[in-house]
Write an enzyme that holds these catalytic residues in place. Structure first.
Site, PDB file in Angstrom:
ATOM      1  N   HIS A  67       0.838  -1.198   0.000  1.00  0.00           N
ATOM      2  CA  HIS A  67       0.000   0.000   0.000  1.00  0.00           C
ATOM      3  C   HIS A  67       0.876   1.253   0.000  1.00  0.00           C
ATOM      4  O   HIS A  67       1.747   1.415   0.852  1.00  0.00           O
ATOM      5  CB  HIS A  67      -0.945  -0.014   1.200  1.00  0.00           C
ATOM      6  CG  HIS A  67      -1.911  -1.150   1.163  1.00  0.00           C
ATOM      7  ND1 HIS A  67      -2.303  -1.850   2.300  1.00  0.00           N
ATOM      8  CD2 HIS A  67      -2.566  -1.738   0.125  1.00  0.00           C
ATOM      9  CE1 HIS A  67      -3.150  -2.794   1.955  1.00  0.00           C
ATOM     10  NE2 HIS A  67      -3.331  -2.752   0.642  1.00  0.00           N
ATOM     11  N   GLU A 111       1.869   3.675   3.010  1.00  0.00           N
ATOM     12  CA  GLU A 111       2.513   3.068   4.167  1.00  0.00           C
ATOM     13  C   GLU A 111       4.033   3.130   3.999  1.00  0.00           C
ATOM     14  O   GLU A 111       4.713   2.128   3.815  1.00  0.00           O
ATOM     15  CB  GLU A 111       1.997   1.640   4.346  1.00  0.00           C
ATOM     16  CG  GLU A 111       0.491   1.602   4.582  1.00  0.00           C
ATOM     17  CD  GLU A 111      -0.115   0.212   4.556  1.00  0.00           C
ATOM     18  OE1 GLU A 111       0.653  -0.775   4.555  1.00  0.00           O
ATOM     19  OE2 GLU A 111      -1.358   0.104   4.527  1.00  0.00           O
ATOM     20  N   HIS A 169       3.078  -3.903   6.885  1.00  0.00           N
ATOM     21  CA  HIS A 169       2.019  -2.913   6.676  1.00  0.00           C
ATOM     22  C   HIS A 169       2.021  -1.935   7.846  1.00  0.00           C
ATOM     23  O   HIS A 169       2.692  -2.138   8.852  1.00  0.00           O
ATOM     24  CB  HIS A 169       0.652  -3.599   6.581  1.00  0.00           C
ATOM     25  CG  HIS A 169       0.459  -4.411   5.338  1.00  0.00           C
ATOM     26  ND1 HIS A 169      -0.280  -3.967   4.260  1.00  0.00           N
ATOM     27  CD2 HIS A 169       0.924  -5.639   4.993  1.00  0.00           C
ATOM     28  CE1 HIS A 169      -0.259  -4.887   3.311  1.00  0.00           C
ATOM     29  NE2 HIS A 169       0.466  -5.919   3.732  1.00  0.00           N
ATOM     30  N   GLU A 201       1.471  -5.511  11.069  1.00  0.00           N
ATOM     31  CA  GLU A 201       0.971  -4.130  11.058  1.00  0.00           C
ATOM     32  C   GLU A 201       1.799  -3.344  12.072  1.00  0.00           C
ATOM     33  O   GLU A 201       1.660  -3.533  13.274  1.00  0.00           O
ATOM     34  CB  GLU A 201      -0.516  -4.094  11.419  1.00  0.00           C
ATOM     35  CG  GLU A 201      -1.432  -4.766  10.412  1.00  0.00           C
ATOM     36  CD  GLU A 201      -1.768  -3.857   9.235  1.00  0.00           C
ATOM     37  OE1 GLU A 201      -1.337  -2.674   9.251  1.00  0.00           O
ATOM     38  OE2 GLU A 201      -2.467  -4.318   8.316  1.00  0.00           O
TER      39      GLU A 201
END
Length: 620
Positions: free
Chosen positions: A243, A246, A370, A444
Site C-alpha cells: 500500500h 505506508e 504494513h 501491522e
C-alpha cells in the site's frame, strides 16, 4: 457461638470449588498453550538468543543517507521520475462516484459512530477510505465534495486537509533533503539496493522481478553466501509497501537487508544465518503508488491502474489468487473502492511478479509489512475458521511479539487476520499459506491507531520501528533454517531400499533424458561435481534451463566417488521424483527430490543406505 469444625466432606467440596474455575480458565483462555508446548524450541531460549540484537552493536542505518548517488534523469525503462501520464486531469467523473485520486478541493477526516445504521453498507458501496476505528468511532478520509454521502449520519470533522502533498503541509517539518525526508523515494531505494550489491557482491544480489504499469522496476535483493548459486537452503521472503501510503513499510525491510549484509563479517550469528539460508527482500512492491503518494496525494493506497471508469488503482493486497473475490466484504468489485480487488486474480504486474517469484523459489516462511495497528496477523483472512496449522502460526507470531516488545516495550498483538482486524480475501498471507503451505504473517507496524498519527508517521520513528522488527525477522529466518534442516536435510533413515523402475537411465549415470512434466517433450537432468558439492541442472533438449541449478548439501564434491540418477513418476499425481544415488568415502546415501510440472521442488529427503547400493555405476 461454637466454632464449626470442617468435616472431610466439606473440605473436599471446598477444594473442588476452588479448582474448577482455574481449570476452566486454562481451557478457555489459553487454547494455544498445548500447541505451543509441542514446539521443541522454548520461548525463553529464543528470547535469550535474540535479545542481544540492538542499537549497541555499532550498526548505523543512516550512514548512507548523506552519500546519495545523483538521481538519474534517464528516461529508460524503470527510471521514470515523473508521475503517470494517466493523470487525473480531464477524467470523466460522475456525481458521488468521484475517483478517490481526484485532487480538486479539500479533504476531511471525519468520525462517525460505527454502529450507525447503514454506515458499513455505505462504506462498502461507495468505497470510503476508513483510516481506523477507535472506541466505536470510525475515522474516514473523504473529499469535501462527497460529504453529502454522510448526510443524516451525524459525523464530526476531525481535520481539514488542504493539500495532498506532505511537502506542502506547513505543520510537518522534514529533517532530510528530498520530497519525503528520510523516507525513501523509488530512485533512492534503487540506488541504495544496488549500493548494497556493489559493496557486498559476495552475499547480495539485486534482481529485477517485474515491471509496473508505469515502467518502474520491481526490485528484490537476495542475501546469501554463494549468492549467485541456487543452493538447497531455507528461503524466506520479506515484502514491503503493498500500500503506497505506508511509507514505513519500505524502510523496515530495506534496513533489515542492510543489517544482514553489513553485519555478515561482524556478527558470527548473522553469518551463520546468511550462510544457511537465502533471504529474499522486496522492500517496494508498489513503486508507482509510492511515487504518487509522495508527489501528488499522501493518502494514496492502491497501485496506478486505470480502471476505465474514471477510477484508478487496484488494492494489491486483495488481488492475489487464493480466495480472490470470495465475497464483497473482504474486497470490493468497484474501482473507486480502496479495497478494489481488480478485474481478475493476479491481474496486476506487481502481484504477478511475486507469483513468479514463488514459482521459481521454495520459500519456507514470509512476512508482509504494513501500517498500522501494532498487530501480527496470520491466516486465514477470508474466513474466521482457523487453519490446520493454527497452533504453529500462533506460536511463531507470539514469539515474534515477545521479541519485539523486548526492544521498545511495544506490544504487537498476535491474532488470526480475520479475527484481529477485518476479513480480507485475495490477500498475500492467504495466498502464501493457501497455495504453498508456509507460515505467512502480516505485521501491522506502529503506530497503534490513527489518533497517534496513522499513516503519517514521524521520521524519528523509522529506526525505532526497524529495531523492534529486526529480532522478529531474524527469529523467523532462523526458524526456517532449523525447520528445513531438521525436517528435510537431516532426516536420515537407518534402512532404505533403492528406488526401482526408473523411467529411463542414460549410459552415463550422471545424466538422464525423460519427459519430466508430461508435456510430451523430453528434458535433460544432469549432475556434476565441484568443490562446493553436487550441482543438479534441468534443461530442455535445446539447452535452455528449466529452473535454476541447485546444489545438494551433504559432503563436498571431491568426496563423492560414484553418482547415479534416475527418475520416477508418482502414480496418480502430477509430480515426478528425481533419485540421486551417491557413494562417498564414508557412506552411501540417496537423495529423493520431488518436483511438480513447473519444476518447483515440493519435497526433499535424504536417506542413508545400510549397505552398498549394487546399482551404483562408475561415471564415464
Amino acid at each position: 457461638m461454637k466454632a464449626i469444625k470442617p468435616t472431610i466432606l466439606s473440605l473436599i467440596i471446598l477444594l473442588l470449588a476452588l479448582t474448577l474455575p482455574i481449570r476452566g480458565m486454562v481451557n478457555h483462555s489459553f487454547p494455544q498453550e498445548k500447541e505451543r508446548q509441542k514446539n521443541e524450541v522454548s520461548s525463553r531460549t529464543v528470547l535469550d538468543k535474540y535479545k542481544r540484537f540492538g542499537r549497541e552493536r555499532g550498526f548505523d542505518p543512516l550512514r548512507w543517507r548523506n552519500l546519495r548517488m545523483p538521481v538519474s534523469t534517464s528516461r529508460e525503462k524503470g527510471k521514470p521520475s515523473h508521475t503517470s501520464s494517466s493523470s487525473t486531469e480531464g477524467q470523466k467523473t460522475s456525481n458521488l462516484h468521484t475517483a478517490p485520486d481526484r485532487q480538486e478541493g479539500l479533504y476531511r477526516i471525519v468520525t462517525i459512530d460505527s454502529g450507525r445504521e447503514g454506515i458499513r453498507e455505505l462504506i462498502l458501496r461507495e468505497g470510503l477510505d476508513v483510516l481506523g476505528e477507535i472506541d466505536g468511532k470510525l475515522y474516514i478520509l473523504i473529499e469535501t465534495s462527497r460529504l453529502p454521502l454522510l448526510k443524516g449520519k451525524e459525523y464530526s470533522v476531525v481535520k481539514e486537509i488542504r493539500t495532498g502533498r506532505l511537502l506542502d503541509d506547513p505543520h510537518i517539518v522534514l529533517s532530510d533533503k528530498g520530497p519525503n525526508g528520510r523516507f525513501h523515494t523509488y530512485l533512492e531505494l534503487r540506488n541504495d539496493l544496488f549500493r548494497l550489491q556493489e559493496t557486498h557482491p559476495q552475499i547480495a544480489r539485486v534482481h529485477d522481478i517485474g515491471d509496473t504499469i508505469e515502467g518502474r522496476d520491481i526490485l528484490a535483493i537476495k542475501i546469501s553466501d554463494n549468492v549467485e548459486l541456487d543452493e538447497m537452503e531455507a528461503e524466506v521472503l520479506l515484502v514491503g509497501c503493498h500500500h503506497a501510503r505506508e511509507w514505513l513499510t519500505v524502510e523496515v525491510p530495506y534496513y533489515i537487508a542492510q543489517y544482514l549484509v553489513e553485519q555478515y563479517d561482524v556478527d558470527p550469528e548473522i553469518k551463520r544465518m546468511v550462510d544457511n539460508s537465502e533471504v529474499w527482500i522486496v522492500p517496494l512492491l508498489n513503486p508507482d503508488g509510492l511515487e504518487y503518494s509522495i508527489h501528488t496525494f499522501r493518502w494514496w493506497r492502491k497501485n496506478r491502474r486505470d480502471n476505465g471508469d474514471g477510477s484508478f488503482g487496484v488494492d494489491l493486497n486483495r488481488n492475489y489468487s487464493y480466495m480472490w473475490g470470495f465475497d464483497d466484504e473482504g474486497s470490493s468489485p468497484y474501482g473507486w473502492s480502496q479495497v478494489y480487488r481488480g478485474r481478475s486474480p493476479l491481474s496486476e504486474p506487481e502481484t504477478d511478479a511475486l507469483r513468479m517469484l514463488f514459482i521459481q523459489r521454495e520459500f519456507q516462511a514470509a512476512i508482509s509489512y504494513h501500517t498500522y495497528s501494532e498487530l501480527i496477523l496470520y491466516p486465514w483472512g477470508y474466513t474466521p475458521e482457523p487453519t490446520f496449522d493454527q497452533g504453529l502460526m500462533h506460536y511463531l507470531a507470539s514469539t515474534m511479539s515477545d521479541l519485539m516488545k523486548g526492544v521498545n516495550n511495544r506490544y504487537y498483538q498476535p491474532r488470526q487476520s480475520s479475527v484481529g482486524l477485518y476479513t480480507t480475501n485475495g490477500s498475500f498471507i492467504d495466498f502464501a499459506y493457501g497455495n504453498y503451505n508456509i507460515p505467512a504473517f502480516c505485521i501491522e507496524m506502529r503506530p497503534e491507531n490513527v489518533v497517534l498519527g496513522g499513516f503519517i508517521i514521524s521520521e524519528e520513528e523509522i529506526l525505532d520501528a526497524f529495531w523492534e522488527n529486526l529480532p522478529a525477522a531474524l527469529f523467523l529466518t532462523d526458524w526456517a533454517i532449523q525447520n528445513y534442516q531438521t525436517a528435510v536435510l537431516k532426516q536420515e533413515l537407518t534402512e532404505s531400499e533403492p528406488p526401482s523402475d526408473p523411467i529411463e537411465e542414460d549410459e552415463d549415470s550422471r545424466l538422464i533424458t525423460a519427459d519430466l512434466n508430461g508435456d510430451g517433450n523430453e528434458e535433460v537432468v544432469s549432475a556434476s561435481q565441484d568443490s562446493k558439492g553436487l550441482l543438479i541442472t534441468m534443461r530442455d533438449l535445446e539447452g535452455k534451463e528449466l529452473r535454476k541449478p541447485f546444489y545438494i548439501i551433504g559432503g563436498k564434491g571431491e568426496n563423492l566417488r560414484r553418482i547415479s540418477l534416475a527418475l520416477n513418476s508418482l502414480p496418480g499425481d502430477d509430480t515426478s521424483q528425481l533419485i540421486i544415488s551417491a557413494r562417498s568415502e564414508e557412506k552411501d546415501f540417496i537423495y529423493k527430490i520431488e518436483f511438480d510440472r513447473l519444476f518447483r521442488i515440493i519435497n526433499r529427503e535424504k536417506m542413508k543406505l545400510s549397505s552398498p547400493d549394487p546399482s551404483l555405476k562408475h561415471p564415464h
